[in-house]
Design an enzyme around this catalytic site. Sequence first.
Site, mmCIF file in Angstrom:
data_model
loop_
_atom_site.group_PDB
_atom_site.id
_atom_site.type_symbol
_atom_site.label_atom_id
_atom_site.label_comp_id
_atom_site.label_asym_id
_atom_site.label_seq_id
_atom_site.Cartn_x
_atom_site.Cartn_y
_atom_site.Cartn_z
ATOM 1 N NE ARG A 13 -3.435 -0.116 3.040
ATOM 2 C CZ ARG A 13 -3.356 -0.014 4.077
ATOM 3 N NH1 ARG A 13 -3.273 -0.517 4.922
ATOM 4 N NH2 ARG A 13 -4.059 1.576 4.714
ATOM 5 N N GLY A 99 9.362 -2.700 12.464
ATOM 6 C CA GLY A 99 9.963 -2.199 12.457
ATOM 7 C C GLY A 99 9.592 -0.916 11.640
#
Length: 452
Positions: A13, A99
């Site tokens: 995305r 992360g």
Amino acid sequence: MNVVILAAGMGKRMQSDLPKVLHPLAGKPLLSHVIDTARSLSPAGCCVVYGHGGDAVPARLAAPDLSFALQEPQLGTGHAVMQALPALQDDQPTLILYGDVPLTSSATLKKLITAAGSDKLAVLTVELDDPTGYGRIVREQQRIVRIVEQKDATEAERTIREVNTGILIAPTKKLRQWLAKLSNNNAQGEYYLTDIIALAVADDIEVASAQPAFVWETLGVNSKVQLAELERIHQHNIANRLLEQGVTLADPLRLDVRGELRCGRDVEIDIGCIFEGSVELADKVLIGAHCVIKNARIASGAVIKPFSHIEDAVVGAGSQIGPYARLRPGTELAQDVHIGNFVEIKNSQIAAHSKANHLAYIGDATVGSRVNIGAGTITCNYDGVNKFRTTIEDDAFIGSDTQLVAPVTVGKGATLGAGTTLTKDAPANTLTVSRAKQVSIASWQRPVKLKK
């Protein structure tokens, strides 16, 4: 403890070829924020599990205190942690971070570590007004017994507002055993880390929990929209800290700090300013609107007027810069130096009380005290191959539209007449002029337009 940071996701995305965890938040990669937080906990070791983007992640963030493990193919969060197992010490618990979740505070993680103690599995949970899409924390008699995903939850379970953030800490020996028991018998064909909760309960290991101070500490980035939202949250937090320290911000919503900004007392910052790298503003510094300041020290009482750019430079006390001035790397200004509009300084040292108030370029120069540099002055420091220095000694006066062809020295107290092209040293206390002879031609007439 051991720390494992899961950073292998593709981030479809994001609509970008750059690995998701390398997209910048406040000027540095998302993953760097997580690594810095992990370092603040003084871990025994930190392993980053990467995947999408190949070696771009370790190439960008390699450091002596980090190890990297490749997850290929990518078969879920449980599978990702499996790749880090060779780097883990069994006598230390293992903290698992993500992360793409950059704003979790060290204080929150310390709460989670305390909740785990020496023998529990602890999960960071958060209560949401709308928990749709999140795995629900199912408790029995206040004890966590499992995590149920949205698609598998009953109507009653879907009313639960406490959800799983994915951040957890577990005894490493047990973690190895639980990971070995994971199954990918699900619709996605992946190994889910959340399944270890049920395995811990089956082993009669208590599952504890902790909650963050703020919900935004647990928010991840899966799109540019979410990245922009976290950027504003992060900048708002920075602005609040500055305000609490006594800094005056014209508008806290129009400030960007992409590094470390240290401020003294009675500092004022106008709208639209960007601070990058390491910036230090001493007492009573005033920063005008729309300035960009990177890796700079600005001494007390200095005024930086609007639209000025300062990079890798030092500005002395009481100096005035701008508007529309540019201080490039290597610039060092002493006290009470005036650099005015459309003046560019590069790799030069300017001593106290000197000024270049408009339309000048000073590059590779050493300028003394009380020097006046007129409009249109240029140091010609580059011959197309090599750079040369210009020296202007104390009390010199440089007339407008002067070119100083380096290497050249202007002596103490010397005056250069306007329009001079200086190719030889100018003697001290002497007027030096270099001009073509002025001629007036009485018989000359202006051309007239030809008739068609």
